[in-house]
Design a protein around this motif. Structure first.
Motif, PDB file in Angstrom:
ATOM      1  N   ASP A   1       0.853  -1.197   0.000  1.00  0.00           N
ATOM      2  CA  ASP A   1       0.000   0.000   0.000  1.00  0.00           C
ATOM      3  C   ASP A   1       0.887   1.244   0.000  1.00  0.00           C
ATOM      4  O   ASP A   1       1.924   1.285   0.646  1.00  0.00           O
ATOM      5  N   GLY A   2       0.466   2.247  -0.715  1.00  0.00           N
ATOM      6  CA  GLY A   2       1.222   3.495  -0.740  1.00  0.00           C
ATOM      7  C   GLY A   2       2.254   3.561  -1.857  1.00  0.00           C
ATOM      8  O   GLY A   2       2.897   4.590  -2.037  1.00  0.00           O
ATOM      9  N   PHE A   3       2.443   2.453  -2.568  1.00  0.00           N
ATOM     10  CA  PHE A   3       3.358   2.454  -3.711  1.00  0.00           C
ATOM     11  C   PHE A   3       2.563   2.762  -4.972  1.00  0.00           C
ATOM     12  O   PHE A   3       1.466   2.250  -5.176  1.00  0.00           O
ATOM     13  N   SER A   4       3.131   3.582  -5.839  1.00  0.00           N
ATOM     14  CA  SER A   4       2.478   3.876  -7.122  1.00  0.00           C
ATOM     15  C   SER A   4       2.667   2.685  -8.066  1.00  0.00           C
ATOM     16  O   SER A   4       3.492   1.799  -7.818  1.00  0.00           O
ATOM     17  N   GLU A   5       1.892   2.689  -9.135  1.00  0.00           N
ATOM     18  CA  GLU A   5       2.031   1.627 -10.145  1.00  0.00           C
ATOM     19  C   GLU A   5       3.449   1.601 -10.710  1.00  0.00           C
ATOM     20  O   GLU A   5       4.024   0.538 -10.915  1.00  0.00           O
ATOM     21  N   ALA A   6       4.015   2.783 -10.948  1.00  0.00           N
ATOM     22  CA  ALA A   6       5.383   2.863 -11.489  1.00  0.00           C
ATOM     23  C   ALA A   6       6.385   2.289 -10.491  1.00  0.00           C
ATOM     24  O   ALA A   6       7.319   1.576 -10.886  1.00  0.00           O
ATOM     25  N   GLU A   7       6.205   2.567  -9.202  1.00  0.00           N
ATOM     26  CA  GLU A   7       7.106   2.024  -8.176  1.00  0.00           C
ATOM     27  C   GLU A   7       6.975   0.502  -8.090  1.00  0.00           C
ATOM     28  O   GLU A   7       7.977  -0.213  -7.976  1.00  0.00           O
ATOM     29  N   LEU A   8       5.736   0.015  -8.157  1.00  0.00           N
ATOM     30  CA  LEU A   8       5.532  -1.438  -8.126  1.00  0.00           C
ATOM     31  C   LEU A   8       6.169  -2.108  -9.337  1.00  0.00           C
ATOM     32  O   LEU A   8       6.817  -3.152  -9.215  1.00  0.00           O
ATOM     33  N   ASP A   9       6.006  -1.509 -10.524  1.00  0.00           N
ATOM     34  CA  ASP A   9       6.621  -2.051 -11.741  1.00  0.00           C
ATOM     35  C   ASP A   9       8.143  -2.088 -11.615  1.00  0.00           C
ATOM     36  O   ASP A   9       8.783  -3.077 -11.998  1.00  0.00           O
ATOM     37  N   LEU A  10       8.715  -1.019 -11.072  1.00  0.00           N
ATOM     38  CA  LEU A  10      10.165  -0.957 -10.891  1.00  0.00           C
ATOM     39  C   LEU A  10      10.631  -2.015  -9.886  1.00  0.00           C
ATOM     40  O   LEU A  10      11.643  -2.683 -10.098  1.00  0.00           O
ATOM     41  N   LEU A  11       9.896  -2.178  -8.791  1.00  0.00           N
ATOM     42  CA  LEU A  11      10.250  -3.190  -7.799  1.00  0.00           C
ATOM     43  C   LEU A  11      10.169  -4.602  -8.389  1.00  0.00           C
ATOM     44  O   LEU A  11      11.053  -5.430  -8.157  1.00  0.00           O
ATOM     45  N   ILE A  12       9.109  -4.874  -9.142  1.00  0.00           N
ATOM     46  CA  ILE A  12       8.955  -6.192  -9.771  1.00  0.00           C
ATOM     47  C   ILE A  12      10.127  -6.466 -10.705  1.00  0.00           C
ATOM     48  O   ILE A  12      10.749  -7.535 -10.645  1.00  0.00           O
ATOM     49  N   ALA A  13      10.451  -5.512 -11.553  1.00  0.00           N
ATOM     50  CA  ALA A  13      11.571  -5.681 -12.481  1.00  0.00           C
ATOM     51  C   ALA A  13      12.885  -5.860 -11.723  1.00  0.00           C
ATOM     52  O   ALA A  13      13.717  -6.712 -12.079  1.00  0.00           O
ATOM     53  N   SER A  14      13.067  -5.086 -10.677  1.00  0.00           N
ATOM     54  CA  SER A  14      14.306  -5.160  -9.890  1.00  0.00           C
ATOM     55  C   SER A  14      14.430  -6.499  -9.180  1.00  0.00           C
ATOM     56  O   SER A  14      15.503  -7.119  -9.172  1.00  0.00           O
ATOM     57  N   TYR A  15      13.347  -6.971  -8.560  1.00  0.00           N
ATOM     58  CA  TYR A  15      13.392  -8.260  -7.874  1.00  0.00           C
ATOM     59  C   TYR A  15      13.623  -9.408  -8.856  1.00  0.00           C
ATOM     60  O   TYR A  15      14.354 -10.353  -8.555  1.00  0.00           O
ATOM     61  N   ARG A  16      13.004  -9.330 -10.015  1.00  0.00           N
ATOM     62  CA  ARG A  16      13.237 -10.377 -11.029  1.00  0.00           C
ATOM     63  C   ARG A  16      14.703 -10.404 -11.449  1.00  0.00           C
ATOM     64  O   ARG A  16      15.318 -11.463 -11.572  1.00  0.00           O
ATOM     65  N   LYS A  17      15.266  -9.235 -11.669  1.00  0.00           N
ATOM     66  CA  LYS A  17      16.671  -9.133 -12.070  1.00  0.00           C
ATOM     67  C   LYS A  17      17.582  -9.649 -10.961  1.00  0.00           C
ATOM     68  O   LYS A  17      18.530 -10.400 -11.212  1.00  0.00           O
ATOM     69  N   MET A  18      17.296  -9.262  -9.722  1.00  0.00           N
ATOM     70  CA  MET A  18      18.103  -9.700  -8.583  1.00  0.00           C
ATOM     71  C   MET A  18      17.985 -11.214  -8.401  1.00  0.00           C
ATOM     72  O   MET A  18      18.990 -11.901  -8.192  1.00  0.00           O
ATOM     73  N   SER A  19      16.782 -11.753  -8.515  1.00  0.00           N
ATOM     74  CA  SER A  19      16.590 -13.193  -8.366  1.00  0.00           C
ATOM     75  C   SER A  19      17.344 -13.968  -9.454  1.00  0.00           C
ATOM     76  O   SER A  19      17.951 -14.993  -9.169  1.00  0.00           O
ATOM     77  N   ALA A  20      17.280 -13.466 -10.668  1.00  0.00           N
ATOM     78  CA  ALA A  20      18.002 -14.120 -11.764  1.00  0.00           C
ATOM     79  C   ALA A  20      19.506 -14.122 -11.491  1.00  0.00           C
ATOM     80  O   ALA A  20      20.194 -15.111 -11.719  1.00  0.00           O
ATOM     81  N   HIS A  21      20.004 -13.015 -10.977  1.00  0.00           N
ATOM     82  CA  HIS A  21      21.426 -12.919 -10.655  1.00  0.00           C
ATOM     83  C   HIS A  21      21.793 -13.883  -9.524  1.00  0.00           C
ATOM     84  O   HIS A  21      22.817 -14.572  -9.585  1.00  0.00           O
ATOM     85  N   LEU A  22      20.946 -13.955  -8.498  1.00  0.00           N
ATOM     86  CA  LEU A  22      21.204 -14.873  -7.387  1.00  0.00           C
ATOM     87  C   LEU A  22      21.188 -16.329  -7.836  1.00  0.00           C
ATOM     88  O   LEU A  22      21.945 -17.154  -7.335  1.00  0.00           O
ATOM     89  N   GLN A  23      20.320 -16.656  -8.802  1.00  0.00           N
ATOM     90  CA  GLN A  23      20.242 -18.028  -9.309  1.00  0.00           C
ATOM     91  C   GLN A  23      21.548 -18.459  -9.971  1.00  0.00           C
ATOM     92  O   GLN A  23      21.897 -19.637  -9.939  1.00  0.00           O
TER      93      GLN A  23
END
Length: 144
Positions: free
Chosen positions: A119-141
């Protein structure tokens, strides 16, 4: 006080977040369901069946360790061992209906834990977080 660069700051924030989530999630787990057993159950809920060897590779632990963990899940009635029809030497671990019900209850508890987290995150912030977490997870894998 030593000033950290942005990558060090993010790494520390990520580590702190992981510890907080793990501590919070562990409180949700029933005392007779340690996190490694729940991870196996959660994996079987999505994969349907896996061999002990596949779990050993996934968890990066020994075969006896997986046999011990899976034995506890079998005794609880959450997992069953199924002998392969094609190769009688191969044994699969498969989630039972009781295991699936338990896993569903845990998912509901997790949803309660994370309710309102974004709650309190904009759509753009959520999109950025999703992209960032996906990238970080891929790197960790790649590190596993």
């Amino acid at each position: 006080m030593v000033e950290l660069d942005k990558q060090e700051t993010l790494s520390l924030l990520f580590a702190n977040q992981m510890l907080t989530v793990i501590a919070s999630y562990t409180k949700l787990l029933e005392s007779n369901m340690p996190a490694p057993q729940y991870y196996m159950l959660q994996t079987l809920a999505s994969e349907e069946k896996m061999t002990v060897s596949q779990f050993a590779n996934l968890l990066n632990v020994s075969l006896p360790a997986v046999t011990n963990l899976s034995g506890k899940l079998v005794r609880k009635g959450f997992v069953e061992r199924v002998v392969s029809e094609a190769d009688r030497r191969q044994v699969f671990l498969k989630i039972t209906d009781a295991g699936r019900d338990f896993e569903k209850r845990m998912v509901e508890k997790y949803k309660e834990l994370t309710s309102g987290l974004w709650d309190g995150f904009s759509e753009a912030e959520l999109d950025l977080l999703i992209a960032s977490y996906r990238k970080m997870s891929a790197h960790l894998q790649t590190k596993i």
